[in-house]
Structure formats: C-alpha cells, structure tokens
Design a protein around this motif. Structure first.
Motif, PDB file in Angstrom:
ATOM      1  N   TYR A 202       0.835  -1.205   0.000  1.00 53.30           N
ATOM      2  CA  TYR A 202       0.000   0.000   0.000  1.00 53.30           C
ATOM      3  C   TYR A 202       0.868   1.252   0.000  1.00 53.30           C
ATOM      4  O   TYR A 202       0.617   2.198  -0.771  1.00 53.30           O
ATOM      5  N   LEU A 203       1.890   1.294   0.844  1.00 49.44           N
ATOM      6  CA  LEU A 203       2.763   2.473   0.908  1.00 49.44           C
ATOM      7  C   LEU A 203       3.524   2.656  -0.402  1.00 49.44           C
ATOM      8  O   LEU A 203       3.689   3.782  -0.876  1.00 49.44           O
ATOM      9  N   THR A 204       3.977   1.547  -1.000  1.00 50.86           N
ATOM     10  CA  THR A 204       4.649   1.628  -2.300  1.00 50.86           C
ATOM     11  C   THR A 204       3.708   2.231  -3.339  1.00 50.86           C
ATOM     12  O   THR A 204       4.098   3.106  -4.129  1.00 50.86           O
ATOM     13  N   TRP A 205       2.481   1.757  -3.356  1.00 55.25           N
ATOM     14  CA  TRP A 205       1.469   2.239  -4.308  1.00 55.25           C
ATOM     15  C   TRP A 205       1.263   3.743  -4.170  1.00 55.25           C
ATOM     16  O   TRP A 205       1.276   4.477  -5.159  1.00 55.25           O
ATOM     17  N   ARG A 206       1.086   4.201  -2.929  1.00 60.63           N
ATOM     18  CA  ARG A 206       0.848   5.621  -2.709  1.00 60.63           C
ATOM     19  C   ARG A 206       2.079   6.453  -3.081  1.00 60.63           C
ATOM     20  O   ARG A 206       1.948   7.534  -3.665  1.00 60.63           O
ATOM     21  N   MET A 207       3.262   5.942  -2.793  1.00 57.95           N
ATOM     22  CA  MET A 207       4.477   6.683  -3.129  1.00 57.95           C
ATOM     23  C   MET A 207       4.710   6.685  -4.643  1.00 57.95           C
ATOM     24  O   MET A 207       5.243   7.650  -5.196  1.00 57.95           O
ATOM     25  N   ASN A 208       4.284   5.626  -5.311  1.00 58.88           N
ATOM     26  CA  ASN A 208       4.364   5.605  -6.777  1.00 58.88           C
ATOM     27  C   ASN A 208       3.452   6.666  -7.406  1.00 58.88           C
ATOM     28  O   ASN A 208       3.653   7.076  -8.553  1.00 58.88           O
ATOM     29  N   GLN A 209       2.453   7.083  -6.638  1.00 59.06           N
ATOM     30  CA  GLN A 209       1.537   8.120  -7.097  1.00 59.06           C
ATOM     31  C   GLN A 209       2.044   9.523  -6.775  1.00 59.06           C
ATOM     32  O   GLN A 209       1.349  10.501  -7.015  1.00 59.06           O
ATOM     33  N   ARG A 211       3.226  10.532  -3.647  1.00 58.43           N
ATOM     34  CA  ARG A 211       3.138  10.902  -2.243  1.00 58.43           C
ATOM     35  C   ARG A 211       4.479  10.678  -1.559  1.00 58.43           C
ATOM     36  O   ARG A 211       5.220   9.739  -1.896  1.00 58.43           O
ATOM     37  N   THR A 212       4.840  11.512  -0.597  1.00 55.85           N
ATOM     38  CA  THR A 212       6.015  11.252   0.228  1.00 55.85           C
ATOM     39  C   THR A 212       5.678  10.124   1.200  1.00 55.85           C
ATOM     40  O   THR A 212       4.494   9.774   1.377  1.00 55.85           O
ATOM     41  N   LEU A 213       6.697   9.565   1.846  1.00 58.97           N
ATOM     42  CA  LEU A 213       6.418   8.516   2.816  1.00 58.97           C
ATOM     43  C   LEU A 213       5.527   9.048   3.932  1.00 58.97           C
ATOM     44  O   LEU A 213       4.569   8.386   4.347  1.00 58.97           O
ATOM     45  N   GLY A 214       5.814  10.257   4.434  1.00 59.75           N
ATOM     46  CA  GLY A 214       4.981  10.821   5.488  1.00 59.75           C
ATOM     47  C   GLY A 214       3.532  10.961   5.053  1.00 59.75           C
ATOM     48  O   GLY A 214       2.606  10.654   5.814  1.00 59.75           O
ATOM     49  N   GLU A 215       3.309  11.403   3.806  1.00 60.71           N
ATOM     50  CA  GLU A 215       1.954  11.539   3.288  1.00 60.71           C
ATOM     51  C   GLU A 215       1.292  10.179   3.107  1.00 60.71           C
ATOM     52  O   GLU A 215       0.093  10.009   3.394  1.00 60.71           O
ATOM     53  N   ALA A 216       2.063   9.183   2.631  1.00 58.87           N
ATOM     54  CA  ALA A 216       1.519   7.837   2.449  1.00 58.87           C
ATOM     55  C   ALA A 216       1.121   7.224   3.788  1.00 58.87           C
ATOM     56  O   ALA A 216       0.092   6.538   3.891  1.00 58.87           O
ATOM     57  N   LEU A 217       1.917   7.467   4.819  1.00 60.15           N
ATOM     58  CA  LEU A 217       1.564   6.986   6.153  1.00 60.15           C
ATOM     59  C   LEU A 217       0.261   7.621   6.627  1.00 60.15           C
ATOM     60  O   LEU A 217      -0.600   6.939   7.205  1.00 60.15           O
TER      61      LEU A 217
END
Length: 295
Positions: A202-209, A211-217
């Motif tokens: 899920y975090l990889t997916w959001r960061m691929n979009q 998003r920063t890690l903080g935003e993905a969290l």
C-alpha cells in the motif's frame, strides 16, 4: 505478538556501530517473538548499481549462480541469503534469471538496502547473518510470534515491495483482502498471504503516485482498517505511525545522535546517551518521519 525495533542515525560517527546497536535492540525483543525474525540495514550504495537480496535453502550454491549472472556482478553470501550487486540497467535481466532458478527468491532490492529474515530465535537470526558487524545509516527489525499462520520465512518481516523501501508491522489489518485487490490492479506485487506485506505494498502504491512517505503513512489512516504500528525504512528516511486506537505498545527516543523505536522501552535501554534522550510514546494517528536528505 510481535516486537519491532528501528534506529535512525543522525551522527555519522555512529554508523560503524549501527548493526551492533540494532542487534542489541532485537535481542531484547526475543520473548515478544521467538519464532522468526528479520531486519533491513541501509548501508553504503554505489551510483548506477543495485543490490538484490536473495534467499535460498541452506547450502545453496550462490557462487555458481554468481557465475551465471556474469562478471559484472558480485555476490556476498550470508547464510541462506546473498546480496547481489549489479549494474542497475541489468536488474530486469537478473530478476528473470533468478525467477528461473529453483528455490531462490528476491526478498529486497535497492541501491542501499540489504534485507535478511529467517525462522528462529531473533538473537540467533541476528548472529547467523552477522547483524552486529553491519554498518549504515538506519535500520529496522522485527520479531514474530506466530498466532495466525505457520512459522515460515515467508511470514517473517520486513516486507519490501519497492526499491529501498521496507516495513515491519505489529498488529492486524481487517481489510487487507480488499486492499490486496487494489494493489493487484495497480501492478504492485504482493507475494505472500501476510497482511503486513499488503501494508508495505500500500505504501509503495501511494508513493508511486507521488506521495512522500509521510503523506503515504497519513493516507493509511483512511484506507487501512485494523490495529497496527508500522515502522518503515526508505533509502534516506525512517517513518513511524500508529492507528487511531494505538492499542499496540510503542516507545520512541531521540537524541542529537539518533532516533530509536521499540515495542518496549527495554529495547532502547542499552543505547548510548539514552539517559539524556527525549523519550515519548508516539501519538495515535500521527505520522513521524525523519529524512537524511533533508538534514
């Protein structure tokens, strides 16, 4: 019940001791998860090169595999794992060769990350892979007591679904099946039945979009249901988040030299200067993130 540890170094002078410090933290967590353990360390990297951490059965001939991969590849063996360093342009080719090699799997990849995990007592797993001798800027670790699935290396943490990115998790997700379907449609691979790998994906997916890690969290608070504490590593960063209920234990400490996380304070008690550290319990539903690139 699981045990999580994480260590992010601010002081370069401590980098030669990263493995030693992380190993001590993991050792203290043995009784929280005596069945299996794993860790990821962010050490040195080389521009234009990629590291692939491979896992195979005991006694596998990694040297022979290295010859198959070519003269521009180096193979560093640690027990049942090996770190293959190769030109980044050859990553797809090397993965294809490994995929055709019986009983060998890629468990992590990136410019700096090396990832090891195995069944057994955490202190013994750390010793087997010589964690105490490793150097680097940051690392995370996990101990696991199997309560819902078999004791296997596949079920051990950390899980990595993106380059130089990995996650350890204490808790349980209730909607991981539906999230898994979303990840499948998005082309993010999830290889095991473990809900923690879904969280990593899920975090990889959001960061691929973008998003920063903080935003993905922070996004995970809306999209992932259940109770959880995540500790995440990226090439330059280290992040922590707890669900809104925060029923899983967690404690953090920060000094001018490091930021540390443990499922219990005793995991932090042996760190240098801990007596002068700022020690606190991370708040529910709040993302914490430290990034060396921003330093």
């Amino acid at each position: 019940m699981c045990g999580i540890v994480g260590l992010f170094l601010k002081d370069k002078a401590l980098e030669p001791k990263l493995g030693e410090m992380l190993s001590g933290m993991l050792d203290v967590m043995c009784d929280r998860g005596p069945d299996s353990a794993g860790f990821a360390v962010y050490g040195s990297g080389e521009s234009g090169k990629i590291k692939l951490t491979l896992r195979a059965p005991e006694g596998f001939d990694f040297a022979a595999l290295g010859k198959t991969l070519g003269d521009d590849v180096t193979v560093s063996v640690r027990g049942t794992h090996a770190v293959v360093s190769a030109p980044a342009a050859r990553e797809a080719e090397i993965r294809a060769i490994v995929a055709k090699t019986k009983d060998v799997a890629v468990v992590g990849a990136g410019q700096r990350m090396e990832l090891f995990k195995e069944v057994g007592l955490p202190s013994e797993v750390a010793e087997r892979f010589e964690l105490s001798k490793m150097t680097g800027t940051h690392g995370i670790g996990h101990t696991r007591m199997a309560t819902e699935s078999a004791v296997t290396t596949n079920g051990a943490h950390p899980f990595s679904t993106g380059a130089d990115q990995c996650l350890v998790h204490n808790g349980s997700l209730s909607n991981h099946r539906s999230v898994r379907r979303d990840l499948d449609r998005a082309g993010v691979p999830v290889q095991t039945d473990n809900d923690s790998e879904v969280a990593a994906g899920y975090l990889t997916w959001r960061m691929n979009q973008g998003r920063t890690l903080g935003e993905a969290l922070e996004d995970s608070l809306d999209d992932l249901d259940g109770f959880y504490t995540f500790v995440v590593g990226t090439e330059t960063g280290f992040g922590v988040i707890r669900d809104p209920i925060a029923c899983k234990p967690a404690v953090m400490a920060e000094t001018d030299q490091y930021v540390a996380f443990g499922s219990e304070y005793r995991a932090l008690a042996g760190l240098p200067g801990i007596e002068n550290a700022k020690v606190w319990e991370p708040e529910p539903a709040k993302a914490y993130f430290w990034d060396r690139a921003a330093a």
